[in-house]
Design a protein around this motif. Structure first.
Motif, PDB file in Angstrom:
ATOM      1  N   LEU A 144     -30.021 -23.625 -58.127  1.00  0.00           N
ATOM      2  CA  LEU A 144     -29.531 -24.004 -57.015  1.00  0.00           C
ATOM      3  C   LEU A 144     -27.855 -24.105 -56.816  1.00  0.00           C
ATOM      4  N   CYS A 145     -27.356 -23.863 -57.870  1.00  0.00           N
ATOM      5  CA  CYS A 145     -26.045 -24.320 -58.160  1.00  0.00           C
ATOM      6  C   CYS A 145     -25.317 -23.007 -57.566  1.00  0.00           C
ATOM      7  N   ASP A 146     -23.936 -23.265 -57.227  1.00  0.00           N
ATOM      8  CA  ASP A 146     -23.349 -22.050 -57.010  1.00  0.00           C
ATOM      9  C   ASP A 146     -22.593 -21.478 -57.939  1.00  0.00           C
ATOM     10  N   GLU A 147     -22.264 -22.227 -59.077  1.00  0.00           N
ATOM     11  CA  GLU A 147     -21.951 -21.624 -60.352  1.00  0.00           C
ATOM     12  C   GLU A 147     -22.497 -22.438 -61.439  1.00  0.00           C
ATOM     13  N   LEU A 148     -22.408 -21.989 -62.541  1.00  0.00           N
ATOM     14  CA  LEU A 148     -22.952 -22.652 -63.814  1.00  0.00           C
ATOM     15  C   LEU A 148     -22.313 -24.061 -64.028  1.00  0.00           C
ATOM     16  N   PRO A 149     -23.262 -25.278 -64.160  1.00  0.00           N
ATOM     17  CA  PRO A 149     -22.891 -26.490 -64.271  1.00  0.00           C
ATOM     18  C   PRO A 149     -22.391 -26.666 -65.606  1.00  0.00           C
ATOM     19  N   THR A 150     -21.318 -27.642 -65.722  1.00  0.00           N
ATOM     20  CA  THR A 150     -20.702 -27.780 -66.954  1.00  0.00           C
ATOM     21  C   THR A 150     -21.499 -29.203 -67.440  1.00  0.00           C
ATOM     22  N   PHE A 151     -21.378 -29.692 -68.867  1.00  0.00           N
ATOM     23  CA  PHE A 151     -22.013 -30.714 -69.437  1.00  0.00           C
ATOM     24  C   PHE A 151     -20.817 -31.451 -70.297  1.00  0.00           C
ATOM     25  N   THR A 152     -20.746 -32.764 -70.192  1.00  0.00           N
ATOM     26  CA  THR A 152     -19.805 -33.557 -71.181  1.00  0.00           C
ATOM     27  C   THR A 152     -20.669 -34.634 -71.723  1.00  0.00           C
ATOM     28  N   ASP A 153     -20.568 -34.485 -72.889  1.00  0.00           N
ATOM     29  CA  ASP A 153     -21.407 -35.709 -73.690  1.00  0.00           C
ATOM     30  C   ASP A 153     -20.275 -36.872 -74.260  1.00  0.00           C
ATOM     31  N   LEU A 154     -20.929 -38.063 -73.966  1.00  0.00           N
ATOM     32  CA  LEU A 154     -20.195 -39.214 -74.195  1.00  0.00           C
ATOM     33  C   LEU A 154     -20.600 -40.224 -74.964  1.00  0.00           C
ATOM     34  N   ASP A 155     -20.179 -40.728 -76.102  1.00  0.00           N
ATOM     35  CA  ASP A 155     -20.563 -42.062 -76.695  1.00  0.00           C
ATOM     36  C   ASP A 155     -19.927 -43.074 -75.975  1.00  0.00           C
ATOM     37  N   VAL A 156     -20.708 -44.134 -75.360  1.00  0.00           N
ATOM     38  CA  VAL A 156     -20.080 -45.261 -74.956  1.00  0.00           C
ATOM     39  C   VAL A 156     -19.486 -46.224 -75.621  1.00  0.00           C
ATOM     40  N   VAL A 157     -17.985 -46.384 -75.393  1.00  0.00           N
ATOM     41  CA  VAL A 157     -17.402 -47.310 -76.440  1.00  0.00           C
ATOM     42  C   VAL A 157     -16.764 -48.703 -76.007  1.00  0.00           C
ATOM     43  N   ARG A 158     -16.885 -48.729 -74.497  1.00  0.00           N
ATOM     44  CA  ARG A 158     -16.694 -49.944 -73.836  1.00  0.00           C
ATOM     45  C   ARG A 158     -17.620 -49.940 -72.315  1.00  0.00           C
ATOM     46  N   ASP A 159     -18.491 -50.926 -72.328  1.00  0.00           N
ATOM     47  CA  ASP A 159     -19.049 -51.137 -70.995  1.00  0.00           C
ATOM     48  C   ASP A 159     -18.909 -52.384 -70.577  1.00  0.00           C
ATOM     49  N   GLU A 160     -18.198 -52.654 -69.661  1.00  0.00           N
ATOM     50  CA  GLU A 160     -17.695 -54.039 -68.980  1.00  0.00           C
ATOM     51  C   GLU A 160     -18.704 -54.221 -67.668  1.00  0.00           C
ATOM     52  N   GLN A 161     -19.373 -55.208 -67.926  1.00  0.00           N
ATOM     53  CA  GLN A 161     -19.981 -55.613 -66.616  1.00  0.00           C
ATOM     54  C   GLN A 161     -19.214 -56.655 -65.652  1.00  0.00           C
ATOM     55  N   LEU A 162     -18.460 -56.180 -64.672  1.00  0.00           N
ATOM     56  CA  LEU A 162     -17.577 -57.060 -64.229  1.00  0.00           C
ATOM     57  C   LEU A 162     -18.291 -58.222 -63.313  1.00  0.00           C
TER      58      LEU A 162
ATOM     59  N   VAL B 117     -25.739 -69.763 -70.816  1.00  0.00           N
ATOM     60  CA  VAL B 117     -26.390 -68.500 -69.996  1.00  0.00           C
ATOM     61  C   VAL B 117     -27.050 -67.720 -71.209  1.00  0.00           C
ATOM     62  N   ASP B 118     -28.593 -67.967 -70.792  1.00  0.00           N
ATOM     63  CA  ASP B 118     -29.754 -67.349 -71.710  1.00  0.00           C
ATOM     64  C   ASP B 118     -29.921 -65.883 -71.474  1.00  0.00           C
ATOM     65  N   ASP B 119     -29.659 -65.371 -69.894  1.00  0.00           N
ATOM     66  CA  ASP B 119     -29.937 -64.087 -69.690  1.00  0.00           C
ATOM     67  C   ASP B 119     -29.449 -63.432 -68.483  1.00  0.00           C
ATOM     68  N   GLN B 120     -29.008 -62.285 -68.388  1.00  0.00           N
ATOM     69  CA  GLN B 120     -28.579 -62.076 -67.157  1.00  0.00           C
ATOM     70  C   GLN B 120     -28.878 -60.455 -66.817  1.00  0.00           C
ATOM     71  N   VAL B 121     -29.265 -60.286 -65.606  1.00  0.00           N
ATOM     72  CA  VAL B 121     -29.322 -58.799 -65.262  1.00  0.00           C
ATOM     73  C   VAL B 121     -28.786 -58.356 -63.956  1.00  0.00           C
ATOM     74  N   THR B 122     -28.016 -57.377 -63.957  1.00  0.00           N
ATOM     75  CA  THR B 122     -27.290 -56.950 -62.745  1.00  0.00           C
ATOM     76  C   THR B 122     -27.728 -55.778 -62.032  1.00  0.00           C
ATOM     77  N   GLU B 123     -27.760 -55.787 -60.898  1.00  0.00           N
ATOM     78  CA  GLU B 123     -28.350 -54.803 -59.984  1.00  0.00           C
ATOM     79  C   GLU B 123     -27.371 -54.531 -58.915  1.00  0.00           C
ATOM     80  N   ALA B 124     -26.638 -53.370 -58.731  1.00  0.00           N
ATOM     81  CA  ALA B 124     -25.889 -53.201 -57.427  1.00  0.00           C
ATOM     82  C   ALA B 124     -25.139 -54.581 -57.245  1.00  0.00           C
ATOM     83  N   ASP B 125     -25.016 -55.054 -56.361  1.00  0.00           N
ATOM     84  CA  ASP B 125     -24.067 -56.266 -55.840  1.00  0.00           C
ATOM     85  C   ASP B 125     -24.771 -57.785 -56.321  1.00  0.00           C
TER      86      ASP B 125
END
Length: 235
Positions: A80-98, A161-169
């Protein structure tokens, strides 16, 4: 370590690709290891899409890739792609849930010793508070400050704070409140008692991170029992 894969592709048949992704989600129930999937469209090129897929680890991503359903859907996606898709593999080194960080700061701020801070960097001016203990909702920054000051005047308290779950806003926080009853609380004179209470609050945040709305659920009956009010009623 959390692993993220970026899939960069161009397609003029996105509706078909979207249906293909729905098929993959349905066919891999109970087997897939992906935990989060986001697809973004380039604002300057309507055929350019980037998919961001999150996994608990690189190893889990490889398990996901080796599923026969994934291999089959991938081949159909490439078609379905107009050209061959490309892939980038990333190890997450920072994940800030603002959003969740702002909520934690809110709980820390309202429990801090000394004068209550202005709160205008945390709470929206038109904040709307839903608390089943109040007959009417509390609306506006000034009104919620008065509500907080009422609690601060009656108790010396801390939040954990015992637990937090974030979903969208939305950020859902499960918390434990420990306090000493030091002042009048809804007609109950200070008892000096050590009390504790558990609860859950769901906050809705604006794009700038400020808290716009809140829904509280907490064990007020248990608090009253600890203050001795229920014993008086039984007498």
């Amino acid at each position: 370590m959390t692993f993220v894969q970026l899939i960069d592709c161009k397609t003029s048949r996105f509706d078909e690709m979207n249906q293909l992704m729905d098929t993959w989600v349905e066919q891999t129930k109970g087997k897939r290891t992906a935990t989060h999937d986001v697809i973004g469209k380039d604002r300057s090129d309507a055929t350019h899409y980037i998919e961001i897929v999150e996994f608990p680890s690189y190893e889990e991503a490889m398990r996901n890739s080796n599923l026969p359903e994934t291999d089959r859907i991938f081949r159909e996606m490439v078609a379905l792609c107009d050209e061959l898709p490309t892939f980038t593999d990333l190890d997450v080194v920072r994940d800030e849930q603002l959003y969740s960080a702002n909520i934690r700061r809110f709980f820390e701020t309202i429990a801090a010793k000394g004068a209550l801070s202005p709160l205008n960097d945390l709470i929206a001016e038109n904040y709307h508070d839903h608390d089943p203990a109040n007959e009417q909702d509390t609306i506006g920054l000034d009104a919620v400050r008065r509500e907080i000051e009422m609690w601060r005047g009656a108790f010396d308290f801390t939040f954990t704070v015992d637990d937090q779950v974030t979903e969208a806003d939305r950020v859902c926080t499960r918390w434990t409140w420990n306090a000493t009853h030091t002042g009048d609380f809804r007609g109950i004179a200070a008892t000096g008692k050590q009390v504790t209470m558990t609860g859950t609050t769901v906050f809705r945040c604006r794009d700038d991170g400020k808290i716009a709305e809140g829904w509280w659920q907490y064990d007020q009956l248990g608090l009253m029992a600890q203050l001795g009010v229920l014993d008086q009623l039984e007498l």
